[in-house]
Design an enzyme around this catalytic site. Structure first.
Site, PDB file in Angstrom:
ATOM      1  N   CYS A 116      40.825  42.072  38.943  1.00  0.00           N
ATOM      2  CA  CYS A 116      41.046  40.884  39.482  1.00  0.00           C
ATOM      3  C   CYS A 116      39.933  39.789  39.138  1.00  0.00           C
ATOM      4  CB  CYS A 116      40.651  40.886  41.012  1.00  0.00           C
ATOM      5  SG  CYS A 116      42.099  42.087  41.972  1.00  0.00           S
ATOM      6  N   HIS A 257      39.003  33.960  43.441  1.00  0.00           N
ATOM      7  CA  HIS A 257      40.072  34.874  43.481  1.00  0.00           C
ATOM      8  C   HIS A 257      40.525  35.129  44.852  1.00  0.00           C
ATOM      9  CE1 HIS A 257      42.248  38.498  43.271  1.00  0.00           C
ATOM     10  NE2 HIS A 257      41.300  39.314  43.935  1.00  0.00           N
ATOM     11  N   ASN A 287      47.350  38.624  47.271  1.00  0.00           N
ATOM     12  CA  ASN A 287      46.206  38.704  46.254  1.00  0.00           C
ATOM     13  C   ASN A 287      47.238  39.157  44.870  1.00  0.00           C
ATOM     14  OD1 ASN A 287      44.754  40.070  44.239  1.00  0.00           O
ATOM     15  ND2 ASN A 287      43.521  41.336  45.796  1.00  0.00           N
TER      16      ASN A 287
END
Length: 333
Positions: A116, A257, A287
């Site tokens: 990520c 993020h 996500n």
């Protein structure tokens, strides 16, 4: 002394997501959960999922094509394609497949894996090639298809992840628009978030064993990841701002993020950044790992919310554990 034209400008963005949408109500038919439970804990309402025919290369190339066009370039103008991903179509790498799909015949291409944090790590990596005077036009793509590796019976993780791709073009410029950055890693916390290979013993000869197996679904210690992010992300952002010689008040946008809305809110509160300066689209996409920052950036750019010259502090954080922040000005060469 820095060479003339070896600053960095970020001149184009693009994104791509699969057509298939899985809502929270849809998930509630798969596992014991509900829309209220998911939204209250994550802020996510739905996510996009790639069908079997939608490869990572297809999504990445589509996002890249949009970014190239916005920058006013042709694929043949590219010197480098850098693909940040943890879910390649081929473990030997997918960036070269993207290069072929784009027809970027002059570009070298390779993958970068930092989960990520991948887009922020990729941004800093790409910038070094330009600052060194090696390349002038670079396509950076963040893309992941995490639905391939989700345990759809585990409600702690399956509610979080979606698929997508985002991209930016970096070009050499007389003025450097990457104002500061800070990158970090801590392998002692690696067990908090994994997509791990699990070998199975196989005998080739009486005294020769090898391990053959496959990767296991994503596992995560959500509480530890939350504590890590809320503690470390504000600190790394402050260090990046210090390197940029800027205060928090001089930043136009906070672009984190897109992991969990509670993390976004907590980091903004710690930094005393008002909610109207926080970019968030995870309600729609969940996500998307390395794709989340460029995907959110591209939406805001195309809506006209983020304007040329705006100062953005972006921060990625996740598996590794890795985290980092970069401060940049959008869209001016």
């Amino acid at each position: 002394m820095k060479q003339i034209g070896t600053g960095i400008a970020i001149t184009g963005s693009g994104s791509a997501t699969p057509a298939t949408t899985l809502t929270n109500d849809g998930l509630s038919q798969i596992v014991d959960t509900s829309d209220e439970w998911i939204v209250s804990r994550t802020g996510i309402c739905q996510r996009r999922l790639a069908v079997p025919a939608e490869s990572l290369a297809v999504l990445a190339a589509s996002a890249g094509r949009e970014a190239i066009a916005m920058a006013g370039l042709e694929p043949s103008d590219l010197d480098l394609i850098l693909l940040a991903t943890s879910t390649p179509d081929d473990l030997f790498g997918t960036a070269c497949l993207v290069q072929a799909r784009l027809g970027a015949i002059q570009a070298v291409a390779f993958d970068l894996t930092a989960a990520c944090s991948g887009f922020v790590f990729g941004l800093v990596t790409a910038a070094q090639f330009i600052r060194a005077g090696t390349y002038r036009n670079i396509l950076l793509i963040g893309a992941d298809v995490l639905s391939r590796w989700v345990d759809w019976s585990d409600r702690r993780t399956c509610v979080l992840f979606g698929d997508g791709a985002g991209a930016v073009v970096l070009q050499a410029s007389d003025r450097d628009r990457l104002l500061g950055f800070e990158l970090r890693s801590d392998g002692t916390q690696n067990s908090c978030l994994n997509l791990a290979y699990q070998p199975q013993s196989q005998s080739l000869l009486e005294d020769t064993l090898i391990g053959q197996g496959t990767f296991q679904p994503i596992t995560m210690n959500g509480q530890e990841v939350y504590r890590f992010a809320v503690r470390q992300v504000p600190e790394v952002i402050e260090k990046a701002l210090f390197r940029a010689n800027l205060s928090v008040e001089q930043v136009d946008w906070l672009l984190l993020h897109q992991a969990n809305q509670r993390i976004l809110d907590a980091v903004a509160t710690r930094l005393k950044i008002p909610p109207e300066k926080v970019i968030s689209n995870l309600a729609k996409y969940g996500n998307t790992s390395a794709a989340s920052i460029p995907l959110a950036l591209d939406e805001e750019v195309r809506q006209g919310t983020v304007k040329p010259g705006d100062r953005i502090v972006a921060s990625g954080f996740g598996a590794g554990l890795t985290w980092g922040a970069a401060v940049f000005e959008w869209g001016l060469k």
